[in-house]
Write a protein that holds these residues in place. Structure first.
Motif, mmCIF file in Angstrom:
data_model
loop_
_atom_site.group_PDB
_atom_site.id
_atom_site.type_symbol
_atom_site.label_atom_id
_atom_site.label_comp_id
_atom_site.label_asym_id
_atom_site.label_seq_id
_atom_site.Cartn_x
_atom_site.Cartn_y
_atom_site.Cartn_z
ATOM 1 N N LEU A 1 0.833 -1.203 0.000
ATOM 2 C CA LEU A 1 0.000 0.000 0.000
ATOM 3 C C LEU A 1 0.872 1.259 0.000
ATOM 4 C CD1 LEU A 1 -2.831 1.193 0.013
ATOM 5 C CD2 LEU A 1 -2.808 1.016 2.521
ATOM 6 N N ALA A 2 1.899 1.265 0.814
ATOM 7 C CA ALA A 2 2.803 2.420 0.860
ATOM 8 C C ALA A 2 3.497 2.631 -0.487
ATOM 9 C CB ALA A 2 3.837 2.236 1.971
ATOM 10 N N GLU A 3 3.868 1.549 -1.143
ATOM 11 C CA GLU A 3 4.507 1.638 -2.462
ATOM 12 C C GLU A 3 3.566 2.260 -3.484
ATOM 13 O OE1 GLU A 3 7.275 1.116 -5.593
ATOM 14 O OE2 GLU A 3 7.569 1.013 -3.435
ATOM 15 N N PHE A 4 2.325 1.780 -3.536
ATOM 16 C CA PHE A 4 1.359 2.325 -4.491
ATOM 17 C C PHE A 4 1.067 3.800 -4.197
ATOM 18 C CE2 PHE A 4 -0.279 -2.244 -4.730
ATOM 19 C CZ PHE A 4 0.510 -2.532 -5.827
ATOM 20 N N GLU A 5 0.913 4.142 -2.937
ATOM 21 C CA GLU A 5 0.653 5.533 -2.570
ATOM 22 C C GLU A 5 1.845 6.423 -2.912
ATOM 23 O OE1 GLU A 5 -0.392 5.020 1.540
ATOM 24 O OE2 GLU A 5 -2.521 4.782 1.070
ATOM 25 N N SER A 6 3.039 5.911 -2.716
ATOM 26 C CA SER A 6 4.250 6.661 -3.046
ATOM 27 C C SER A 6 4.359 6.880 -4.551
ATOM 28 C CB SER A 6 5.477 5.914 -2.526
ATOM 29 O OG SER A 6 6.656 6.572 -2.917
ATOM 30 N N GLN A 7 4.079 5.843 -5.332
ATOM 31 C CA GLN A 7 4.110 5.973 -6.795
ATOM 32 C C GLN A 7 3.094 7.006 -7.260
ATOM 33 O OE1 GLN A 7 3.398 2.012 -8.262
ATOM 34 N NE2 GLN A 7 5.453 1.299 -7.767
ATOM 35 N N ARG A 8 1.893 6.954 -6.689
ATOM 36 C CA ARG A 8 0.851 7.914 -7.041
ATOM 37 C C ARG A 8 1.279 9.337 -6.701
ATOM 38 N NH1 ARG A 8 -3.484 7.355 -3.097
ATOM 39 N NH2 ARG A 8 -1.985 8.625 -1.982
ATOM 40 N N ASP A 9 1.782 9.524 -5.483
ATOM 41 C CA ASP A 9 2.176 10.860 -5.035
ATOM 42 C C ASP A 9 3.327 11.423 -5.874
ATOM 43 O OD1 ASP A 9 0.209 10.569 -3.143
ATOM 44 O OD2 ASP A 9 1.587 10.248 -1.471
ATOM 45 N N LYS A 10 4.269 10.568 -6.235
ATOM 46 C CA LYS A 10 5.393 11.002 -7.066
ATOM 47 C C LYS A 10 4.905 11.454 -8.435
ATOM 48 C CE LYS A 10 9.661 9.296 -9.170
ATOM 49 N NZ LYS A 10 10.523 8.113 -9.337
ATOM 50 N N ALA A 11 4.015 10.687 -9.042
ATOM 51 C CA ALA A 11 3.492 11.048 -10.359
ATOM 52 C C ALA A 11 2.680 12.336 -10.300
ATOM 53 C CB ALA A 11 2.647 9.900 -10.920
ATOM 54 N N ILE A 12 1.885 12.511 -9.252
ATOM 55 C CA ILE A 12 1.102 13.744 -9.093
ATOM 56 C C ILE A 12 2.029 14.936 -8.915
ATOM 57 C CG2 ILE A 12 -0.466 14.978 -7.535
ATOM 58 C CD1 ILE A 12 -1.906 12.262 -7.130
ATOM 59 N N THR A 13 3.067 14.770 -8.133
ATOM 60 C CA THR A 13 4.036 15.850 -7.940
ATOM 61 C C THR A 13 4.696 16.220 -9.259
ATOM 62 O OG1 THR A 13 4.440 15.205 -5.656
ATOM 63 C CG2 THR A 13 6.162 16.515 -6.733
ATOM 64 N N ASN A 14 5.110 15.211 -10.028
ATOM 65 C CA ASN A 14 5.714 15.481 -11.329
ATOM 66 C C ASN A 14 4.742 16.208 -12.253
ATOM 67 O OD1 ASN A 14 8.201 14.359 -10.722
ATOM 68 N ND2 ASN A 14 7.634 12.336 -11.474
ATOM 69 N N ALA A 15 3.486 15.778 -12.260
ATOM 70 C CA ALA A 15 2.478 16.430 -13.104
ATOM 71 C C ALA A 15 2.291 17.892 -12.690
ATOM 72 C CB ALA A 15 1.150 15.674 -13.017
#
Length: 74
Positions: free
Chosen positions: A12-26
């Motif tokens: 769960l932490a991995e998926f949330e981290s991936q999501r947050d990283k992509a949102i930050t990049n966007a």
């Protein structure tokens, strides 16, 4: 914490981290496009980040919806 809980929490932490990283990049692409080297590719890169965020969010939701009750039962 059981191994099962650790696996669930880590995933769960991995998926949330991936999501947050992509949102930050966007957000960076939206707010500071002149600072990005590949100006011609900025829309494609923005779209790529949105898709990555959506994929990670979907994976996190699936994990929670499918396995949360099994973790809580223990």
């Amino acid at each position: 914490m059981s191994v099962k809980e650790a696996m669930y929490n880590t995933a769960l932490a991995e998926f949330e981290s991936q999501r947050d990283k992509a949102i930050t990049n966007a957000r960076i692409y939206l707010q500071h496009p002149v600072g990005i080297g590949e100006h011609g590719q900025i829309v494609d890169e923005f779209i790529k980040q949105i898709k990555l965020a959506a994929e990670a969010d979907e994976a996190a939701s699936m994990l929670v919806d499918t396995f949360r009750d099994e973790i809580i039962e223990d």
